[in-house]
Design an enzyme around this catalytic site. Structure first.
Site, PDB file in Angstrom:
ATOM      1  N   GLY A  56       0.782  -1.237   0.000  1.00 14.56           N
ATOM      2  CA  GLY A  56       0.000   0.000   0.000  1.00 14.56           C
ATOM      3  C   GLY A  56       0.812   1.285   0.000  1.00 14.56           C
ATOM      4  O   GLY A  56       0.321   2.320   0.465  1.00 14.56           O
ATOM      5  N   LEU A 116      -3.895  -6.737  -7.455  1.00 12.72           N
ATOM      6  CA  LEU A 116      -3.330  -7.775  -8.321  1.00 12.72           C
ATOM      7  C   LEU A 116      -4.343  -8.751  -8.910  1.00 12.72           C
ATOM      8  O   LEU A 116      -3.967  -9.670  -9.628  1.00 12.72           O
ATOM      9  CB  LEU A 116      -2.218  -8.528  -7.573  1.00 12.72           C
ATOM     10  CG  LEU A 116      -1.066  -7.629  -7.095  1.00 12.72           C
ATOM     11  CD1 LEU A 116       0.015  -8.451  -6.404  1.00 12.72           C
ATOM     12  CD2 LEU A 116      -0.480  -6.791  -8.218  1.00 12.72           C
ATOM     13  N   LEU A 167      -7.474  -9.589 -11.572  1.00 13.74           N
ATOM     14  CA  LEU A 167      -8.125  -9.058 -12.780  1.00 13.74           C
ATOM     15  C   LEU A 167      -9.580  -8.784 -12.411  1.00 13.74           C
ATOM     16  O   LEU A 167     -10.273  -9.665 -11.898  1.00 13.74           O
ATOM     17  CB  LEU A 167      -8.051 -10.101 -13.902  1.00 13.74           C
ATOM     18  CG  LEU A 167      -8.572  -9.673 -15.267  1.00 13.74           C
ATOM     19  CD1 LEU A 167      -7.739  -8.537 -15.851  1.00 13.74           C
ATOM     20  CD2 LEU A 167      -8.582 -10.861 -16.228  1.00 13.74           C
ATOM     21  N   ASN A 171      -5.399   2.372 -13.201  1.00  7.51           N
ATOM     22  CA  ASN A 171      -4.439   1.430 -12.608  1.00  7.51           C
ATOM     23  C   ASN A 171      -3.038   2.010 -12.744  1.00  7.51           C
ATOM     24  O   ASN A 171      -2.737   2.684 -13.727  1.00  7.51           O
ATOM     25  CB  ASN A 171      -4.514   0.100 -13.379  1.00  7.51           C
ATOM     26  CG  ASN A 171      -3.498  -0.918 -12.895  1.00  7.51           C
ATOM     27  OD1 ASN A 171      -3.364  -1.160 -11.685  1.00  7.51           O
ATOM     28  ND2 ASN A 171      -2.755  -1.516 -13.814  1.00  7.51           N
ATOM     29  N   HIS A 197       0.815   0.822 -13.237  1.00  7.08           N
ATOM     30  CA  HIS A 197       1.626  -0.342 -13.605  1.00  7.08           C
ATOM     31  C   HIS A 197       3.102   0.041 -13.551  1.00  7.08           C
ATOM     32  O   HIS A 197       3.478   1.101 -14.078  1.00  7.08           O
ATOM     33  CB  HIS A 197       1.251  -0.842 -15.007  1.00  7.08           C
ATOM     34  CG  HIS A 197       2.032  -2.059 -15.389  1.00  7.08           C
ATOM     35  ND1 HIS A 197       1.781  -3.299 -14.831  1.00  7.08           N
ATOM     36  CD2 HIS A 197       3.100  -2.221 -16.206  1.00  7.08           C
ATOM     37  CE1 HIS A 197       2.651  -4.169 -15.317  1.00  7.08           C
ATOM     38  NE2 HIS A 197       3.467  -3.543 -16.147  1.00  7.08           N
ATOM     39  N   ASP A 248      -3.696  -4.479 -18.109  1.00  5.80           N
ATOM     40  CA  ASP A 248      -2.774  -3.414 -18.555  1.00  5.80           C
ATOM     41  C   ASP A 248      -3.029  -2.945 -19.990  1.00  5.80           C
ATOM     42  O   ASP A 248      -2.082  -2.673 -20.729  1.00  5.80           O
ATOM     43  CB  ASP A 248      -1.313  -3.909 -18.441  1.00  5.80           C
ATOM     44  CG  ASP A 248      -0.989  -4.383 -17.039  1.00  5.80           C
ATOM     45  OD1 ASP A 248      -1.561  -3.851 -16.078  1.00  5.80           O
ATOM     46  OD2 ASP A 248      -0.157  -5.294 -16.914  1.00  5.80           O
ATOM     47  N   GLU A 253       5.824   6.244  -9.632  1.00 10.71           N
ATOM     48  CA  GLU A 253       4.480   5.823  -9.214  1.00 10.71           C
ATOM     49  C   GLU A 253       3.843   6.779  -8.209  1.00 10.71           C
ATOM     50  O   GLU A 253       2.692   7.188  -8.380  1.00 10.71           O
ATOM     51  CB  GLU A 253       4.529   4.422  -8.602  1.00 10.71           C
ATOM     52  CG  GLU A 253       4.986   3.353  -9.571  1.00 10.71           C
ATOM     53  CD  GLU A 253       4.880   1.952  -8.985  1.00 10.71           C
ATOM     54  OE1 GLU A 253       3.892   1.653  -8.307  1.00 10.71           O
ATOM     55  OE2 GLU A 253       5.798   1.146  -9.218  1.00 10.71           O
TER      56      GLU A 253
HETATM   57  C1  GAR Z   1       3.436  -1.263  -7.252  1.00  7.95           C
HETATM   58  O1  GAR Z   1       4.747  -1.243  -7.770  1.00  7.95           O
HETATM   59  C2  GAR Z   1       2.430  -1.279  -8.368  1.00  7.95           C
HETATM   60  O2  GAR Z   1       2.811  -0.530  -9.482  1.00  7.95           O
HETATM   61  C3  GAR Z   1       2.414  -2.746  -8.704  1.00  7.95           C
HETATM   62  O3  GAR Z   1       2.451  -3.408  -7.458  1.00  7.95           O
HETATM   63  C4  GAR Z   1       3.166  -2.593  -6.537  1.00  7.95           C
HETATM   64  C5  GAR Z   1       2.307  -2.400  -5.307  1.00  7.95           C
HETATM   65  O4  GAR Z   1       2.971  -1.686  -4.321  1.00  7.95           O
HETATM   66  N1  GAR Z   1       1.265  -3.091  -9.475  1.00  7.95           N
HETATM   67  C6  GAR Z   1       1.279  -4.038 -10.393  1.00  7.95           C
HETATM   68  O5  GAR Z   1       2.265  -4.725 -10.622  1.00  7.95           O
HETATM   69  C7  GAR Z   1      -0.034  -4.216 -11.144  1.00  7.95           C
HETATM   70  N2  GAR Z   1       0.192  -4.920 -12.378  1.00  7.95           N
HETATM   71  P1  GAR Z   1       2.188  -0.965  -3.156  1.00  7.95           P
HETATM   72  O6  GAR Z   1       1.200  -1.976  -2.582  1.00  7.95           O
HETATM   73  O7  GAR Z   1       3.270  -0.623  -2.170  1.00  7.95           O
HETATM   74  O8  GAR Z   1       1.503   0.246  -3.720  1.00  7.95           O
END
Ligand code: GAR
Length: 206
Positions: free
Chosen positions: A11, A90, A92, A107, A109, A150, A180
């Site tokens: 998160g 994560l 779909l 989203n 990515h 994606d 991000e």
């Molecule tokens: C992040 O890097 C996000 O971009 C990725 O998971 C991580 C979650 O981190 N998302 C994906 O890979 C989706 N395809 P977080 O829970 O610390 O935000």
């Protein structure tokens, strides 16, 4: 604007949004719901620490995709959210939530789509794949969500250089921090301001 944030893990992207609602660019944005695909997600603690309502809606607790999809729709509708933000989510999404909230789900990515994306490309994996390919830049993408991984219209992208001594973990950390955690709040800002238009699957910022 009211938003729902969907999470599955640590998160940190949720935290970036929360921080911006407090003293950043999202002070008029309210997180009305954090929906997690897992009861183990640390993101749920971040929600609790900030008194944000949260719910766990896990695919494995339902005996069909339809029932799970209905539960997700119901939770979002009840919250009154106008935008759904997938922040490290994560699963779909099911077809009902995608069509009900068409052009109202984004989203983040951790790669420059269309590179290193699609089924199985989540978490550390896009960064491993980027280093294995020897790309010289990578980054993050905010895009609208359709029924495939994606694939929807791209709203924002930000790149960083890949450094010669990068590991997947160092690249992941740099992309989170420099890309991000910046472009996800920026994307919400643009949508809240009504500045995003989608025509023929292409996003324009006006
Ligand atoms: C992040 O890097 C996000 O971009 C990725 O998971 C991580 C979650 O981190 N998302 C994906 O890979 C989706 N395809 P977080 O829970 O610390 O935000």
């Amino acid at each position: 604007m009211k938003i729902a944030v969907f999470v599955s893990g640590g998160g940190t992207n949720l935290q970036a949004i929360i921080d911006n609602t407090k003293d950043g660019i999202l002070q008029d944005v309210e997180i009305v719901l954090v929906l997690s695909s897992s009861k183990e997600a640390y993101a749920l603690e971040r929600a609790a620490d900030n008194k944000i309502p949260s719910v766990v809606v896990s695919r494995k607790d339902f005996d069909s995709i339809e029932k799970w999809d209905d539960a997700v729709v119901e939770a979002v509708e009840k919250s009154g959210a106008e935008l759904v933000v997938l922040a490290g989510y994560l699963s779909l999404l099911g077809p009902k939530i995608v069509s009900r909230y068409s052009n109202r789900i984004i989203n983040i990515h951790p790669a420059l789509i269309p590179s290193f994306c699609g089924a199985g490309m989540y978490g550390i994996r896009p960064h491993k794949a980027a280093l294995a390919k020897g790309v010289k830049v990578s980054g993050a993408t905010v895009h609208f969500v359709n029924e495939n991984y994606d694939e929807g219209p791209i709203l924002l992208q930000k790149a960083v250089d890949v450094l010669p001594d990068d590991t997947p973990e160092s690249l992941q950390q740099r992309i989170m921090k420099e890309c991000e955690w910046k472009i996800l709040p920026q994307a919400i800002r643009l949508i809240a301001d009504g500045r995003v238009i989608i025509e023929n699957n292409i996003c324009y910022v006006r």
